[in-house]
Design a protein around this motif. Structure first.
Motif, PDB file in Angstrom:
ATOM      1  N   ALA A  52       0.833  -1.210   0.000  1.00 25.88           N
ATOM      2  CA  ALA A  52       0.000   0.000   0.000  1.00 25.88           C
ATOM      3  C   ALA A  52       0.865   1.256   0.000  1.00 25.88           C
ATOM      4  CB  ALA A  52      -0.927  -0.015   1.214  1.00 25.88           C
ATOM      5  N   MET A  53       1.924   1.275   0.797  1.00 26.78           N
ATOM      6  CA  MET A  53       2.826   2.426   0.830  1.00 26.78           C
ATOM      7  C   MET A  53       3.467   2.646  -0.527  1.00 26.78           C
ATOM      8  SD  MET A  53       4.892   2.572   4.441  1.00 26.78           S
ATOM      9  CE  MET A  53       5.584   0.948   4.304  1.00 26.78           C
ATOM     10  N   ALA A  54       3.986   1.568  -1.115  1.00 26.73           N
ATOM     11  CA  ALA A  54       4.707   1.691  -2.378  1.00 26.73           C
ATOM     12  C   ALA A  54       3.796   2.187  -3.496  1.00 26.73           C
ATOM     13  CB  ALA A  54       5.318   0.335  -2.748  1.00 26.73           C
ATOM     14  N   GLN A  55       2.628   1.607  -3.626  1.00 24.03           N
ATOM     15  CA  GLN A  55       1.725   1.989  -4.702  1.00 24.03           C
ATOM     16  C   GLN A  55       1.286   3.441  -4.590  1.00 24.03           C
ATOM     17  OE1 GLN A  55      -1.384  -0.968  -4.441  1.00 24.03           O
ATOM     18  NE2 GLN A  55      -0.289  -2.422  -5.727  1.00 24.03           N
ATOM     19  N   ASN A  56       1.054   3.914  -3.381  1.00 25.02           N
ATOM     20  CA  ASN A  56       0.574   5.279  -3.212  1.00 25.02           C
ATOM     21  C   ASN A  56       1.698   6.301  -3.338  1.00 25.02           C
ATOM     22  OD1 ASN A  56      -2.488   5.501  -2.261  1.00 25.02           O
ATOM     23  ND2 ASN A  56      -1.660   3.554  -1.567  1.00 25.02           N
ATOM     24  N   ALA A  57       2.900   5.945  -2.914  1.00 21.33           N
ATOM     25  CA  ALA A  57       4.032   6.847  -3.145  1.00 21.33           C
ATOM     26  C   ALA A  57       4.276   7.021  -4.640  1.00 21.33           C
ATOM     27  CB  ALA A  57       5.285   6.302  -2.457  1.00 21.33           C
ATOM     28  N   PHE A  58       4.188   5.925  -5.386  1.00 23.16           N
ATOM     29  CA  PHE A  58       4.349   5.989  -6.842  1.00 23.16           C
ATOM     30  C   PHE A  58       3.238   6.813  -7.476  1.00 23.16           C
ATOM     31  CE2 PHE A  58       3.272   4.399 -11.053  1.00 23.16           C
ATOM     32  CZ  PHE A  58       4.500   4.453 -11.714  1.00 23.16           C
ATOM     33  N   ALA A  59       2.008   6.578  -7.053  1.00 28.44           N
ATOM     34  CA  ALA A  59       0.870   7.273  -7.654  1.00 28.44           C
ATOM     35  C   ALA A  59       0.943   8.774  -7.417  1.00 28.44           C
ATOM     36  CB  ALA A  59      -0.436   6.715  -7.091  1.00 28.44           C
TER      37      ALA A  59
END
Length: 267
Positions: A81-88
């Motif tokens: 969840a952290m990774a996907q939202n930082a990327f987004a």
């Protein structure tokens, strides 16, 4: 009769702190303004993943070594969840600015390329860490989460959010339309996430996929983060730390270089 003095130009020192803070605050306010979509929606999605693995796939009775599967799974889902939202956060910010034609408003202020990178990336890191914190609290309501090594949790949460923020920034600069950044998500971020051991221990993989996982930087950020919670890792922790530092360093340089040369940003 006295004449008013003309406005004097503001002197900018070695670092444009006002511009840097303004860009960072803009990035944070941008995602907080739609927090239902940017913070709460990822939490709900992660809980649904957790429910599927716990109930439908019998995760409540499975074990990974001596660790209950649900305790093993929780850190991986939080990290995803952290990774996907930082990327987004960074990718959407840059692509929207390019598509709407207001990227010039970001490039015109007297800010160095490194300051632009820092402002964008820290906004993505903030969103990633916030989503990770809220997701962890939500999962903790259903399963006890213990932290065996807090220093590993903090380090890998920060490094992973930074890595994906940088990747989103690089992908956003490279992309010319939303289809391009969707391709980066579908063919880079998602495969690396699913091959990293988010939902399983890589020790159970066949030899070919075991090697593939160990060449995946996402594996090291999840493995180190999970070790911080349960005290168990599938890889070498020292190598994982070096990989995270090296990949982040390379992406920092690439993002700085793209902004410095105006790659796909200046006509």
């Amino acid at each position: 009769m006295t004449h008013p003095l003309p406005p004097m130009p503001r002197q900018v020192g070695a670092v444009n702190w006002v511009g840097l803070w303004t860009l960072y605050a803009r990035e944070v306010r941008r995602f907080l303004k739609v927090h239902q979509q940017t913070v709460w929606a990822p939490v709900v999605t992660t809980l649904l993943f957790y429910a599927v693995f716990a109930l439908a796939l019998g995760g409540a009775v499975r074990m990974i070594g001596t660790v209950p599967y649900l305790e093993f799974l929780a850190p991986g889902l939080i990290m995803m969840a952290m990774a996907q939202n930082a990327f987004a956060n960074t990718s959407s910010s840059v692509v929207i600015a390019k598509v709407q034609g207001n990227i010039v408003d970001i490039l015109m202020p007297p800010m160095a390329p490194l300051e632009l990178v820092f402002g964008f990336v820290m906004g993505g890191v903030t969103r990633g860490l916030l989503v990770g914190l809220v997701t962890g609290l939500a999962i903790w309501a259903f399963v006890p989460i213990r932290i065996a090594h807090p220093e590993f949790v903090v380090f890998h949460a920060l490094m992973a959010s930074m890595l994906l923020s940088l990747l989103g920034l690089v992908g956003g600069i490279w992309s010319e339309k939303f289809d391009n950044i969707a391709a980066v998500t579908n063919f880079v971020v998602t495969p690396l996430s699913f091959l990293s051991g988010t939902f399983y221990s890589v020790e159970t993989l066949p030899p070919v996929f075991w090697w593939i996982a160990h060449f995946d930087p996402f594996f090291y950020m999840i493995d180190g983060f999970r070790y911080g919670f349960i005290g168990r890792s599938d890889g070498t922790l020292g190598i994982g730390i070096l990989v995270m530092l090296a990949v982040n360093g390379g992406l920092w340089w690439l993002a700085w270089r793209m902004l410095k040369t105006g790659y796909k940003l200046k006509a």
